[in-house]
Design a protein around this motif. Structure first.
Motif, PDB file in Angstrom:
ATOM      1  N   ARG A   2       0.867  -1.233  -0.199  1.00 50.33           N
ATOM      2  CA  ARG A   2       0.014  -0.210  -0.195  1.00 50.33           C
ATOM      3  C   ARG A   2       0.895   1.290   0.051  1.00 50.33           C
ATOM      4  O   ARG A   2       1.977   1.564   0.677  1.00 50.33           O
ATOM      5  CB  ARG A   2      -0.986   0.023   1.237  1.00 50.33           C
ATOM      6  CG  ARG A   2      -1.918  -1.246   1.116  1.00 50.33           C
ATOM      7  CD  ARG A   2      -2.994  -1.048   2.329  1.00 50.33           C
ATOM      8  NE  ARG A   2      -2.036  -1.550   3.463  1.00 50.33           N
ATOM      9  CZ  ARG A   2      -2.630  -1.848   4.677  1.00 50.33           C
ATOM     10  NH1 ARG A   2      -3.750  -1.506   4.973  1.00 50.33           N
ATOM     11  NH2 ARG A   2      -1.754  -2.368   5.621  1.00 50.33           N
ATOM     12  N   GLY A   3       0.804   2.383  -0.753  1.00 45.92           N
ATOM     13  CA  GLY A   3       1.298   3.538  -0.860  1.00 45.92           C
ATOM     14  C   GLY A   3       2.385   3.370  -1.669  1.00 45.92           C
ATOM     15  O   GLY A   3       2.954   4.518  -1.957  1.00 45.92           O
ATOM     16  N   LEU A   4       2.653   2.171  -2.450  1.00 46.56           N
ATOM     17  CA  LEU A   4       3.708   2.156  -3.090  1.00 46.56           C
ATOM     18  C   LEU A   4       3.515   2.248  -4.684  1.00 46.56           C
ATOM     19  O   LEU A   4       2.518   1.713  -4.929  1.00 46.56           O
ATOM     20  CB  LEU A   4       4.517   0.987  -2.615  1.00 46.56           C
ATOM     21  CG  LEU A   4       5.309   0.681  -1.648  1.00 46.56           C
ATOM     22  CD1 LEU A   4       5.978  -0.569  -1.195  1.00 46.56           C
ATOM     23  CD2 LEU A   4       6.414   1.954  -1.308  1.00 46.56           C
ATOM     24  N   SER A   5       4.186   2.938  -5.286  1.00 44.94           N
ATOM     25  CA  SER A   5       3.903   2.968  -6.795  1.00 44.94           C
ATOM     26  C   SER A   5       4.846   2.101  -7.644  1.00 44.94           C
ATOM     27  O   SER A   5       5.764   1.492  -6.947  1.00 44.94           O
ATOM     28  CB  SER A   5       4.129   4.551  -7.281  1.00 44.94           C
ATOM     29  OG  SER A   5       5.024   5.102  -6.876  1.00 44.94           O
ATOM     30  N   CYS A   6       4.592   1.885  -8.778  1.00 49.75           N
ATOM     31  CA  CYS A   6       5.498   0.915  -9.786  1.00 49.75           C
ATOM     32  C   CYS A   6       6.683   1.469  -9.854  1.00 49.75           C
ATOM     33  O   CYS A   6       6.950   2.620  -9.883  1.00 49.75           O
ATOM     34  CB  CYS A   6       4.709   0.953 -11.116  1.00 49.75           C
ATOM     35  SG  CYS A   6       3.532  -0.204 -10.837  1.00 49.75           S
ATOM     36  N   PRO A   7       7.808   0.579  -9.681  1.00 52.70           N
ATOM     37  CA  PRO A   7       7.653  -0.892 -10.071  1.00 52.70           C
ATOM     38  C   PRO A   7       7.905  -1.627  -8.596  1.00 52.70           C
ATOM     39  O   PRO A   7       7.870  -2.786  -8.714  1.00 52.70           O
ATOM     40  CB  PRO A   7       8.917  -1.261 -10.674  1.00 52.70           C
ATOM     41  CG  PRO A   7       9.737  -0.193 -10.193  1.00 52.70           C
ATOM     42  CD  PRO A   7       9.167   0.951  -9.946  1.00 52.70           C
ATOM     43  N   GLN A   8       7.686  -0.899  -7.475  1.00 51.83           N
ATOM     44  CA  GLN A   8       7.953  -1.462  -5.973  1.00 51.83           C
ATOM     45  C   GLN A   8       6.911  -2.656  -5.848  1.00 51.83           C
ATOM     46  O   GLN A   8       7.483  -3.825  -5.463  1.00 51.83           O
ATOM     47  CB  GLN A   8       7.777  -0.641  -4.934  1.00 51.83           C
ATOM     48  CG  GLN A   8       9.303  -0.244  -4.230  1.00 51.83           C
ATOM     49  CD  GLN A   8      10.072   1.005  -5.237  1.00 51.83           C
ATOM     50  OE1 GLN A   8       9.145   1.497  -5.970  1.00 51.83           O
ATOM     51  NE2 GLN A   8      11.231   0.850  -5.580  1.00 51.83           N
ATOM     52  N   PRO A   9       5.791  -2.494  -5.916  1.00 51.30           N
ATOM     53  CA  PRO A   9       4.885  -3.835  -5.737  1.00 51.30           C
ATOM     54  C   PRO A   9       5.300  -5.104  -6.472  1.00 51.30           C
ATOM     55  O   PRO A   9       5.341  -5.903  -5.801  1.00 51.30           O
ATOM     56  CB  PRO A   9       3.483  -3.142  -5.998  1.00 51.30           C
ATOM     57  CG  PRO A   9       3.601  -1.604  -5.828  1.00 51.30           C
ATOM     58  CD  PRO A   9       4.714  -1.392  -6.379  1.00 51.30           C
ATOM     59  N   VAL A  10       5.593  -4.735  -7.690  1.00 48.11           N
ATOM     60  CA  VAL A  10       5.876  -5.918  -8.566  1.00 48.11           C
ATOM     61  C   VAL A  10       7.454  -6.524  -8.100  1.00 48.11           C
ATOM     62  O   VAL A  10       7.215  -7.791  -8.165  1.00 48.11           O
ATOM     63  CB  VAL A  10       5.994  -5.426 -10.023  1.00 48.11           C
ATOM     64  CG1 VAL A  10       6.621  -6.513 -11.131  1.00 48.11           C
ATOM     65  CG2 VAL A  10       4.534  -4.976 -10.396  1.00 48.11           C
ATOM     66  N   LEU A  11       8.174  -5.667  -7.852  1.00 43.23           N
ATOM     67  CA  LEU A  11       9.527  -6.088  -7.251  1.00 43.23           C
ATOM     68  C   LEU A  11       9.347  -6.914  -6.039  1.00 43.23           C
ATOM     69  O   LEU A  11      10.042  -7.962  -6.076  1.00 43.23           O
ATOM     70  CB  LEU A  11      10.386  -4.778  -7.085  1.00 43.23           C
ATOM     71  CG  LEU A  11      11.212  -4.382  -8.202  1.00 43.23           C
ATOM     72  CD1 LEU A  11      11.748  -3.018  -7.829  1.00 43.23           C
ATOM     73  CD2 LEU A  11      12.416  -5.368  -8.470  1.00 43.23           C
TER      74      LEU A  11
END
Lengths: 363, 72
Positions: B8-17
């Motif tokens: 939550r609160g993270l933008s791409c690409p962090q959730p995918v990473l």
């Protein structure tokens, strides 16, 4: 809610194709050469219209930028994706925006214009795109080593409205103080009498086209930086297919309209200093990668309520002020007197950000 | 028991990473990723499928979505 067509492979290809065709048409209707759409150049023109810099040939309140944000805002509201948020390292994003713009103006174009230049036969764009990919590659190395700008927080709806309202304000200024033949100023706004800032498609057409692009780009998450980043980072070609569609369809439309003129020399709003075409775009690519989106994507994010993306855009507009006031921007004659120094400083700043913002996220 | 990734609160690409890291090196057979925007939901789902995983279930709760992934 039904499946979002624009987030499918066919959807993103359709969006890239539509942007490519419309960009070539905007050039036919009056926008500068190989600059049917250039997010960096158009933000630079807006900075000029507001008098943040006084380069007389690049001053115009570009309706395309306004339309991109409002179109995205409308799509986000329509599909219940408007989500006001802020607080993910805004000052860092502001500085990244400044150097993204400076790098783009050393090359003379953002990633959108780089591919449109390629589609118009300007082979210098190949050098620029290689630079862009190299900058993004450096950004990917940072991402793999834990670089991130931290979480954003949900905030009041009003915070998400601010940036779209600024765009409405710009549009209102343009309507109150329209361009007057032979005058370089109308009320508070500056207008170019020659050069790229003088060349533009009719306002209403620019606005309608960009509203449409803003709408479908929000739905599809179209991003030129993300296209290369996802390929390098994950081996994913989803966004890349939209990016390639843009090139193919812009190229085809240019050939049909007689706008394809292959070569290196005498290309519109371009220079042939390869090293700085490469390094300028590498700096821009690194800054976009560290900020998480190309300049277009930042506008669409700002439209859906992302204040941090809006701060990046403001950084780009301020960066345009620096670029022209300090002699950093290139011109068809070559790089500006202090452009090289600015690129070196920009790399130092981006590397500092990349190395220092690596707090491991707790999952 | 499934591993929970809070993106939550993270933008791409962090959730995918974060998701791909867990698919690659995590020990749990099931992963739940919590995201709070549509773009991340699409990206995480697309990335997991590309790694041969199965999307068992996606539950939406207001702005948040929980994506339950079964490793392939």
């Amino acid at each position: 809610m039904g499946k979002n067509f624009f987030s499918t492979r066919r959807g993103i290809i359709a969006v890239g194709a539509i942007i490519g065709i419309l960009a070539a048409l905007l050039q036919k209707l009056g926008n500068p050469g190989n600059m049917g759409i250039c997010v960096a150049c158009f933000e630079r023109d807006i900075a000029g219209a507001l008098g943040f810099h006084r380069a007389s040939v690049v001053q115009y309140m570009r309706p395309e930028i306004i339309g991109f944000v409002i179109g995205s805002f409308a799509a986000a509201y329509g599909f219940k994706e408007f989500k006001p948020r802020c607080g993910s390292a805004p000052m860092v994003r502001f500085v990244l925006g400044i150097f993204a713009m400076i790098g783009a103006l050393v090359f003379l174009g953002c990633p959108w214009r780089a591919v449109l230049r390629l589609a118009g036969g300007d082979w210098n764009a190949i050098v620029g795109l290689l630079g862009l990919a190299s900058g993004i590659y450096i950004g990917v190395l940072f991402l793999k080593n834990g670089y991130n700008l931290g979480r954003s927080q949900s905030t009041h709806a009003g915070a998400g409205w601010i940036f779209p309202l600024i765009m409405v304000g710009f549009l209102v200024l343009m309507l109150i103080y329209p361009q007057v033949d032979g005058e370089n100023k109308s009320g508070v706004l500056f207008y170019s009498l020659k050069g790229p800032g003088f060349m533009h498609a009719p306002i209403l057409i620019s606005l309608l086209v960009s509203l449409g692009i803003g709408f479908i780009a929000q739905r599809s998450r179209f991003c030129t930086m993300g296209a290369l980043r996802d390929l390098i980072l994950f081996g994913q070609t989803h966004l890349l297919s939209g990016f390639l569609a843009l090139v193919v369809f812009a190229l085809t439309t240019n050939v049909i309209l007689g706008q394809f003129h292959p070569g290196f020399a005498n290309q519109p709003v371009a220079h042939t200093v390869h090293m700085w075409n490469f390094l300028g775009m590498a700096l821009a690519g690194l800054a976009f990668a560290l900020a998480g989106g190309c300049p277009g994507r930042q506008l669409f994010l700002a439209g859906e309520g992302d204040s941090d993306a809006a701060v990046f855009v403001m950084g780009m507009i301020v960066g345009a002020g620096f670029a022209h006031n300090f002699g950093l921007a290139s011109s068809p004659k070559g790089v500006g007197p202090h452009g090289i120094a600015a690129v070196v400083v920009g790399f130092a700043v981006c590397l500092f950000i990349g190395f220092t913002m690596r707090k491991k996220l707790s999952v | 028991m499934s591993k929970i990734i809070d993106a939550r609160g993270l933008s791409c690409p962090q959730p995918v990473l974060m998701t791909l890291d867990e698919i690659k090196s995590g020990t749990d057979n099931e992963i739940q990723v919590i995201v709070d925007n549509e773009a991340s939901k699409e990206n995480v789902t697309r990335a997991a499928k590309s790694k041969g995983c199965t999307i068992k279930e996606i539950t939406n709760d207001g702005d948040e979505s929980k994506i339950n992934i079964l490793k392939g």
